[in-house]
Design an enzyme around this catalytic site. Structure first.
Site, PDB file in Angstrom:
ATOM      1  CG  ASP A 126      44.073  45.447  42.572  1.00 41.18           C
ATOM      2  OD1 ASP A 126      44.162  46.425  43.556  1.00 41.18           O
ATOM      3  OD2 ASP A 126      44.542  45.717  41.663  1.00 41.18           O
ATOM      4  N   GLY A 174      41.426  49.793  43.141  1.00 42.82           N
ATOM      5  CA  GLY A 174      40.740  47.714  42.901  1.00 42.82           C
ATOM      6  C   GLY A 174      40.203  48.034  41.406  1.00 42.82           C
ATOM      7  NE  ARG A 186      33.797  69.325  51.999  1.00 45.13           N
ATOM      8  CZ  ARG A 186      32.893  70.100  52.510  1.00 45.13           C
ATOM      9  NH1 ARG A 186      32.359  69.919  51.439  1.00 45.13           N
ATOM     10  NH2 ARG A 186      32.483  71.005  53.173  1.00 45.13           N
TER      11      ARG A 186
HETATM   12  O1  F6P Z   1      48.505  46.673  42.131  1.00 43.10           O
HETATM   13  C1  F6P Z   1      47.076  46.866  41.826  1.00 43.10           C
HETATM   14  C2  F6P Z   1      47.131  48.438  41.727  1.00 43.10           C
HETATM   15  O2  F6P Z   1      47.329  48.613  42.915  1.00 43.10           O
HETATM   16  C3  F6P Z   1      45.584  48.548  41.392  1.00 43.10           C
HETATM   17  O3  F6P Z   1      44.472  48.526  42.355  1.00 43.10           O
HETATM   18  C4  F6P Z   1      45.542  49.878  40.835  1.00 43.10           C
HETATM   19  O4  F6P Z   1      44.245  50.591  39.825  1.00 43.10           O
HETATM   20  C5  F6P Z   1      46.510  49.927  39.803  1.00 43.10           C
HETATM   21  O5  F6P Z   1      47.619  49.200  40.828  1.00 43.10           O
HETATM   22  C6  F6P Z   1      47.270  51.175  40.169  1.00 43.10           C
HETATM   23  O6  F6P Z   1      48.670  51.265  39.422  1.00 43.10           O
HETATM   24  P1  F6P Z   1      50.017  51.752  38.852  1.00 43.10           P
HETATM   25  O7  F6P Z   1      49.206  53.614  38.514  1.00 43.10           O
HETATM   26  O8  F6P Z   1      51.564  51.558  39.166  1.00 43.10           O
HETATM   27  O9  F6P Z   1      49.458  51.528  37.264  1.00 43.10           O
END
Ligand code: F6P
Length: 348
Positions: A141, A184, A263
Site C-alpha cells: 500500500d 488499498g 466488465r
Molecule cells: O497489505 C495491505 C493490504 O494488502 C490491503 O491493501 C488490503 O486491503 C489488505 O492488506 C487485506 O489483507 P488481509 O486480507 O490479509 O487482511
C-alpha cells in the site's frame, strides 16, 4: 531494557499482510548481523504471536541463503495485536507481559519488527515498555508514515500494471468499459501508480471524492472522440455501498447511466504474491542492512526509512498510528489531469 554494550543476540519477526521482499529484508538483517557483527539471530514465527508464545527458531547464515527472490515470508505472519483493547475497554496486559518475559529469558538485545502501520504501532508500544526495537516498513500500500517508500510496493505496481495492460486489448475488442479494482483501503498509491503506468483513463482513489456523473461524462466523451473503450482503475477503499465491491458498484453505475457494456476485474491477493522486483529486493536489502547497523549503533526505538533517496531512521513514536495518504495536490495527479486522465472529481 538495559542496552548491552555490544548487541549480541537479536530477533526478527514479520507481521501484518505479507508482500514481496519480506525474505530479502530478513536476509538483509540476518546476514549483516551474522557476517559483519557476529551476532546470533533468531526468527519468531507468525509475527507478534511468536513473541508472545516464545515460538522461534535459530536463523543460521546458511538458512538465509537462497531466499532473496522468494515471495511471502519464511517466518510466517499474523495480524496479532498484543496491545489490543479487550471488550471492557481495558488493555490485556497478559500478552505484553509475556513478550517482555520472553525477551528477557532469551537474552535478546533487540527485536526487528518488519511490517506496516499496525506493526509499527505495536513496535512503538513495545519500545515504550522498555524493549530495544527497530522497525522496517513494508506494504504494497506504500502508506507507512515517515518514509517515502515501502518495499512490496514496486512489485505490486508491476503486477497491477501488467493486469491493466492486458485489459486494454480485450476492452478494445469488445468496446467495453473495464473496471479494475486495486488493493488499498485507505491509501490510493497503488491504484494511482499502476493506473498511470497502465494508461488508465479514469482513476478513483479513496483520498479524492468522486462523482459518478463526472466518471460517466469522461467515458461518453471518449466515445464521441472515437475511443470506443475505457479503462477505469478503482482503489478498493473508494466510497461504495456495503455488501458490494467497489468495482461492482462503479461498473453497474456506469452501465446504468451510459448504457455501455461494463466488465469488472478484482485483482486481489495476486498483488501480494510472488517474487519481488529487483527494486524491491534492493530496497528490502538496504533496509535490512541499515536496521542491523542501527542495532550496532544502539539507535533503538526507530524505524528505518528513505527520505529524499537517503537511508535514515525516524522515531517509532512519530510513526505509530499514522498513515501516509495521497495528497490531492500530489504532482503526479496534476500531471495526469493535464494529459486528460480523470480522477472522477472534475467540476461538472
Ligand atoms: O497489505 C495491505 C493490504 O494488502 C490491503 O491493501 C488490503 O486491503 C489488505 O492488506 C487485506 O489483507 P488481509 O486480507 O490479509 O487482511
Amino acid at each position: 531494557m538495559e542496552k548491552s554494550a555490544k548487541p549480541k543476540k537479536i530477533g526478527i519477526l514479520t507481521a501484518g499482510g505479507d508482500c514481496p521482499g519480506l525474505n530479502a529484508a530478513i536476509r538483509g538483517v540476518g546476514k549483516t548481523a551474522i557476517v559483519e557483527y557476529g551476532m546470533e539471530v533468531i526468527g519468531f514465527n507468525a509475527g507478534y504471536l511468536g513473541l508472545i508464545n516464545n515460538d522461534y527458531f535459530e536463523l543460521k547464515e546458511s538458512q538465509l541463503s537462497g531466499i532473496l527472490t522468494l515471495g511471502g515470508t519464511i517466518l510466517g505472519t499474523s495480524r496479532e495485536k498484543p496491545f489490543k483493547l479487550v471488550k471492557n475497554g481495558e488493555k490485556d496486559q497478559h500478552k505484553p507481559e509475556k513478550i517482555i518475559q520472553n525477551y528477557k529469558d532469551l537474552g535478546l538485545d533487540c527485536v526487528v519488527c518488519i511490517g506496516g502501520n499496525g506493526t509499527m504501532k505495536t513496535a512503538n508500544m513495545l519500545a515504550k515498555e522498555g524493549l530495544n526495537i527497530i522497525g522496517i516498513p513494508k506494504t504494497i500500500d506504500n502508506d507507512v508514515w515517515g518514509t517515502d517508500v515501502t518495499f512490496g510496493f514496486d512489485s505490486a505496481v508491476q503486477i497491477a500494471t501488467d493486469a491493466i495492460d492486458r485489459l486494454h486489448t480485450t476492452a478494445n475488442s469488445h468496446q467495453r468499459v473495464m473496471i479494475i479494482e486495486i488493493m488499498g483501503h485507505h491509501a490510493g498509491w497503488l491504484a494511482l501508480y499502476s493506473g498511470l503506468a497502465g494508461g488508465g483513463d479514469i482513476i478513483l482513489l479513496p483520498e479524492l471524492k468522486y462523482n459518478i456523473r463526472s466518471v460517466c461524462k469522461k467515458i461518453e466523451s471518449r466515445y464521441e472522440d472515437n475511443k470506443p473503450y475505457s479503462i477505469v482503475v478503482v482503489a478498493e477503499g473508494i466510497n461504495h455501498p456495503k455488501g458490494k465491491t467497489a468495482a461492482a458498484h462503479i461498473g453497474s453505475a456506469i452501465h446504468t447511466y451510459t448504457g455501455i457494456e461494463t466488465r469488472e476485474t478484482i485483482l486481489g491477493y495476486i498483488q501480494r504474491g510472488g517474487s519481488p522486483t529487483p527494486m524491491d529486493r534492493i530496497l528490502a536489502t538496504q533496509y535490512g542492512a541499515y536496521a542491523t547497523k542501527s542495532i550496532a549503533d544502539g539507535n533503538f526505538g526507530t524505524m528505518v526509512a528513505i527520505k529524499n533517496n537517503n537511508l535514515t531512521t525516524v522515531p517509532l513514536e512519530d510513526v505509530g498510528g499514522k498513515l501516509r495518504l495521497v495528497d490531492a495536490d500530489f504532482p503526479l495527479i496534476d500531471n495526469a489531469r493535464k494529459m486528460g486522465v480523470s480522477f472522477g472529481d472534475e467540476f461538472l
